[in-house]
Design an enzyme around this catalytic site. Structure first.
Site, PDB file in Angstrom:
ATOM      1  N   ARG A  83     -31.861 -21.013 -23.891  1.00  0.00           N
ATOM      2  CA  ARG A  83     -32.670 -20.519 -22.766  1.00  0.00           C
ATOM      3  C   ARG A  83     -31.854 -20.377 -21.483  1.00  0.00           C
ATOM      4  NH1 ARG A  83     -35.661 -22.723 -26.391  1.00  0.00           N
ATOM      5  NH2 ARG A  83     -33.911 -24.128 -26.444  1.00  0.00           N
ATOM      6  N   THR A  84     -31.164 -21.442 -21.070  1.00  0.00           N
ATOM      7  CA  THR A  84     -30.512 -21.456 -19.753  1.00  0.00           C
ATOM      8  C   THR A  84     -29.402 -20.404 -19.679  1.00  0.00           C
ATOM      9  OG1 THR A  84     -30.973 -23.816 -19.745  1.00  0.00           O
ATOM     10  CG2 THR A  84     -29.518 -23.002 -18.025  1.00  0.00           C
ATOM     11  N   LYS A 108      -7.258 -26.789 -26.466  1.00  0.00           N
ATOM     12  CA  LYS A 108      -5.810 -27.077 -26.476  1.00  0.00           C
ATOM     13  C   LYS A 108      -5.463 -28.126 -25.423  1.00  0.00           C
ATOM     14  CE  LYS A 108      -5.121 -22.150 -27.366  1.00  0.00           C
ATOM     15  NZ  LYS A 108      -4.749 -20.922 -26.654  1.00  0.00           N
ATOM     16  N   ARG A 132     -22.678 -25.669 -17.240  1.00  0.00           N
ATOM     17  CA  ARG A 132     -23.331 -26.768 -17.966  1.00  0.00           C
ATOM     18  C   ARG A 132     -22.224 -27.654 -18.535  1.00  0.00           C
ATOM     19  NH1 ARG A 132     -28.270 -26.510 -22.189  1.00  0.00           N
ATOM     20  NH2 ARG A 132     -29.350 -26.314 -20.198  1.00  0.00           N
ATOM     21  N   HIS A 187     -31.006 -31.037 -14.010  1.00  0.00           N
ATOM     22  CA  HIS A 187     -31.103 -29.662 -14.522  1.00  0.00           C
ATOM     23  C   HIS A 187     -31.977 -28.915 -13.504  1.00  0.00           C
ATOM     24  CE1 HIS A 187     -31.347 -26.236 -16.999  1.00  0.00           C
ATOM     25  NE2 HIS A 187     -31.767 -26.759 -18.140  1.00  0.00           N
TER      26      HIS A 187
HETATM   27  N1   CP Z   1     -34.458 -25.927 -21.397  1.00  0.00           N
HETATM   28  C1   CP Z   1     -33.144 -25.779 -21.675  1.00  0.00           C
HETATM   29  O1   CP Z   1     -32.268 -26.190 -20.884  1.00  0.00           O
HETATM   30  O2   CP Z   1     -32.884 -25.146 -22.861  1.00  0.00           O
HETATM   31  P1   CP Z   1     -31.418 -24.798 -23.404  1.00  0.00           P
HETATM   32  O3   CP Z   1     -30.738 -26.102 -23.709  1.00  0.00           O
HETATM   33  O4   CP Z   1     -31.644 -23.947 -24.628  1.00  0.00           O
HETATM   34  O5   CP Z   1     -30.708 -24.063 -22.311  1.00  0.00           O
END
Ligand code: CP
Length: 307
Positions: free
Chosen positions: A59-60, A87, A109, A137
């Site tokens: 999603r993100t 590496k 992320r 998040h």
């Molecule tokens: N909600 C969320 O962060 O989903 P993903 O881990 O798929 O990005």
């Protein structure tokens, strides 16, 4: 001109209530745009953004990429599993090499708590935290608030309960900060072993009984059990977790009111939530995903100084 009080989106903790309101108001404008036949605007035509993902995401990552493309930004995607990180290249070397190619903004992320905060001290580009370990998040919490506002008309005064694995959840912490800053009442519910000790300092209610928590809230935000972050066993089995903390239609039907069901995804169907709840008319799970694009457009647009 409206602008954020921060140059980066590292966490909700660093935002003011006015920042949150500015992002949500701007996102409303972008949601209207992405529902037009022509979904694209030229707002970030001269901006290049790198999506740097050291952890898996559906999603993100896609939502950020779509948001960037809808704003006409140039986009490059980096995945650590197919990169020179394998590496031995460091995080800072990796990002500095990406920035040397004239990239203006980093969406990252990372599995380490504080990785985006570390980067912000060492590089000049704007940074957006797309999830740092078990910490924050922020864009998930912003899209969750946007979705509550869209469905209930207001966030202030609403009772929101976050269910499940609070201990390992960056979604929980960012949501607690976002909801409290907007004047919502917040409760968490889950097994004692999955509730962090610092909850008292955050001003949230704690309830161990699933039915009592569901009866209290207007909104249930249901979280996934994050087995990949659990180094010890926090409950005897998934079957037992599901028995005591799984949300099913029978429990919802036994309440004397209707509540909104949210989940950040990915869903473990049959563990924390049954399919008849996840796919019910009370569930706004796919609305959350839709709203994620508009909210991320707003964040990128405002951080680029275009507000
Ligand atoms: N909600 C969320 O962060 O989903 P993903 O881990 O798929 O990005």
């Amino acid at each position: 001109m409206s602008q954020l009080s921060v140059p980066h989106l590292l966490g909700i903790k660093e935002l003011t209530r006015e920042d949150i309101e500015l992002i949500l108001t701007t996102a409303k404008h972008f949601k209207e745009i992405i529902n037009r036949p022509i979904k694209k605007v030229p707002s970030l035509r001269d901006v290049t953004i790198a999506n740097v993902f050291f952890e898996n995401s559906t999603r993100t990552r896609l939502s950020f990429e779509l948001a960037q493309k809808r704003l006409s930004a140039d986009v490059v995607n980096f995945s650590s599993s197919s990169s020179s990180v394998k590496k031995g290249e460091t995080l800072l070397d990796t990002v500095n090499n990406i920035l040397a190619m004239k990239v203006d903004m980093i969406v990252m992320r990372h599995s380490s708590v504080g990785a985006p905060h570390f980067l912000a001290k060492h590089i000049k580009a704007n940074i957006v935290n797309a999830g740092d370990g078990t910490h924050e998040h922020p864009t998930q919490a912003l899209l969750d608030s946007f979705s509550i506002h869209e469905k209930l008309g207001v966030v202030e005064g609403k009772k929101v309960c976050i269910f499940g694995d609070i201990l390992h959840s960056r979604v929980a912490l960012s949501n607690i900060f976002a909801l409290k800053k907007q004047g919502a009442e917040v409760m968490v519910c889950g097994p004692n072993t999955l509730l962090p000790r610092y909850l008292n300092e955050l001003g949230v209610k704690v309830e161990l009984d699933l039915r009592k928590a569901l009866q209290w809230c207007d909104v249930a935000n249901v979280l996934r059990i994050q087995l990949e972050r659990q180094t010890i066993k926090y409950f005897p089995s998934l079957r037992e977790y599901s028995l005591y903390y799984g949300i099913n239609k029978e429990i919802l039907d036994s309440l004397d009111k209707e509540i909104l069901i949210m989940h950040p995804g990915p869903i473990n169907r049959g563990i924390e939530i049954t399919s008849d709840v996840a796919d019910s008319p009370h569930s706004i799970i796919l609305d959350q995903v839709e709203n994620g694009v508009a909210v991320r457009m707003a964040v990128l647009y405002l951080l680029a100084g275009r507000g």
